[in-house]
Scaffold this active site. Structure first.
Site, PDB file in Angstrom:
ATOM      1  N   HIS A 191       0.863  -1.117  -0.070  1.00 45.58           N
ATOM      2  CA  HIS A 191       0.102   0.051  -0.008  1.00 45.58           C
ATOM      3  C   HIS A 191       0.765   1.287   0.001  1.00 45.58           C
ATOM      4  O   HIS A 191       1.736   1.377   0.636  1.00 45.58           O
ATOM      5  CB  HIS A 191      -0.948   0.027   1.323  1.00 45.58           C
ATOM      6  CG  HIS A 191      -1.715   1.288   1.401  1.00 45.58           C
ATOM      7  ND1 HIS A 191      -1.275   2.335   2.381  1.00 45.58           N
ATOM      8  CD2 HIS A 191      -2.683   2.095   0.800  1.00 45.58           C
ATOM      9  CE1 HIS A 191      -2.227   3.136   2.267  1.00 45.58           C
ATOM     10  NE2 HIS A 191      -2.936   3.161   1.418  1.00 45.58           N
ATOM     11  N   SER A 192       0.434   2.154  -0.848  1.00 40.30           N
ATOM     12  CA  SER A 192       1.425   3.529  -0.854  1.00 40.30           C
ATOM     13  C   SER A 192       2.650   3.304  -1.158  1.00 40.30           C
ATOM     14  O   SER A 192       3.127   2.639  -1.784  1.00 40.30           O
ATOM     15  CB  SER A 192       0.865   4.220   0.335  1.00 40.30           C
ATOM     16  OG  SER A 192       1.187   5.415   0.208  1.00 40.30           O
ATOM     17  N   MET A 193       3.610   3.714   0.056  1.00 41.27           N
ATOM     18  CA  MET A 193       5.100   3.677  -0.362  1.00 41.27           C
ATOM     19  C   MET A 193       5.466   2.121  -0.145  1.00 41.27           C
ATOM     20  O   MET A 193       6.361   1.710  -0.791  1.00 41.27           O
ATOM     21  CB  MET A 193       5.662   4.026   0.988  1.00 41.27           C
ATOM     22  CG  MET A 193       7.437   4.157   1.068  1.00 41.27           C
ATOM     23  SD  MET A 193       8.138   4.515   2.589  1.00 41.27           S
ATOM     24  CE  MET A 193       7.825   2.822   3.532  1.00 41.27           C
TER      25      MET A 193
END
Length: 302
Positions: free
Chosen positions: A99-101
């Site tokens: 998720h995300s980074m």
């Protein structure tokens, strides 16, 4: 139910939590910047039970050890964390979900160790960060990394203690996409209780980390991926796909790649929700991810 795991590293340990049978298909889950493994708490119970899910805390996050004094957090260090955990688990080939980074870390791991990844799931991420196109902006971003690290070392501030209510409020103020319930879940693993109150576990030095690519590099790297990829973008998330094309050439180039050479093994799905849709409303994405995980040779029908 889940179990807690700890993997020794030279500077301490990398913490993780696991769900499912240890002999099930391995899935390594990577959280976003300043978050922790609890970001997957509501999603994983909705996914296929035959898999073994391990959600790790990156160094300097959650319950994992901070890196030694004087050591910055380079992006590749997070990729190294993944390689260390995979080695400790004796996984030769597994699925990555980020998720995300965590998606950027997962993408980089795939580029470096393609033989170890059978499927890649990116939540609110395209697999990498974009370098500033302007040379001066690029230089400024690199200088900022060094200056931030030295500034943090000079201050040597004692972590601020807050009441549980204030700690949650501060977290929600910094993450407008989080619900109060989601924030409380992250806080359970993201803070430690002291006599003075709750203290965030995260190492402030993680704010100095960044590793990015040019548009040309991103497209070439995507074309090298041999495993199957699922990308889930939230309509009200940080990427907002229907608006991105007017923001920069980066997304336009990626969209062209998705629609041409990459469409056979990369699936891009847009869902309602915010940047933390997997935590706030896991049922929105759980079916899509489950179909992708259980599909064999043929592409999953979403």
């Amino acid at each position: 139910m889940f179990s807690e795991l700890k993997f020794p590293v030279p500077w301490g340990h990398v913490a993780a939590k696991a769900w499912g049978p240890s002999d099930g298909h391995p899935v390594l889950c990577l959280h976003g910047w300043l978050d922790n493994a609890n970001t997957f708490d509501k999603l994983i119970p909705l996914l296929p039970r035959g898999c073994y899910y391990v959600a790790m805390d990156f160094s300097g996050h959650g319950l994992s050890s901070h890196r030694p004094a004087g050591s910055p957090y380079y992006f590749l260090d997070y990729v190294s964390d993944v390689r260390r955990v995979a080695a400790a688990l004796q996984w030769r080939r597994f699925t990555l979900m980020g998720h995300s980074m965590g998606g950027s870390v997962a993408g980089m791991f795939c580029f470096l160790y393609p033989e170890m990844v059978d499927k890649l799931i990116l939540l609110e991420n395209l697999g990498f960060l974009l370098d500033p196109e302007d040379t001066e902006a690029w230089l400024k971003s690199k200088r900022m990394v060094i200056d931030r690290l030295l500034s943090l070392e000079a201050k040597q501030q004692t972590p601020k203690a807050r009441s549980p209510e204030a700690a949650l409020q501060r977290l929600l103020e910094a993450n407008s996409h989080l619900t109060a319930e989601g924030g409380a879940i992250l806080l359970q693993r993201g803070a430690t209780e002291t006599p003075a109150g709750l203290v965030y576990n995260r190492d402030m030095r993680v704010r100095t980390s960044r590793e990015s690519f040019t548009v040309e590099q991103c497209v070439k790297l995507l074309q090298k991926i041999q495993d199957r990829v699922l990308i889930i973008i939230a309509q009200d998330g940080l990427l907002v796909p229907h608006k991105l094309h007017s923001r920069n050439q980066f997304v336009k180039a990626l969209q062209e790649a998705f629609e041409s050479t990459l469409k056979e093994h990369i699936q891009l799905v847009e869902v309602p929700g915010s940047h933390f849709v997997h935590l706030n409303e896991p049922e929105v994405v759980s079916g899509i991810i489950s179909n992708f995980l259980t599909a064999q040779n043929a592409r999953a029908r979403l």
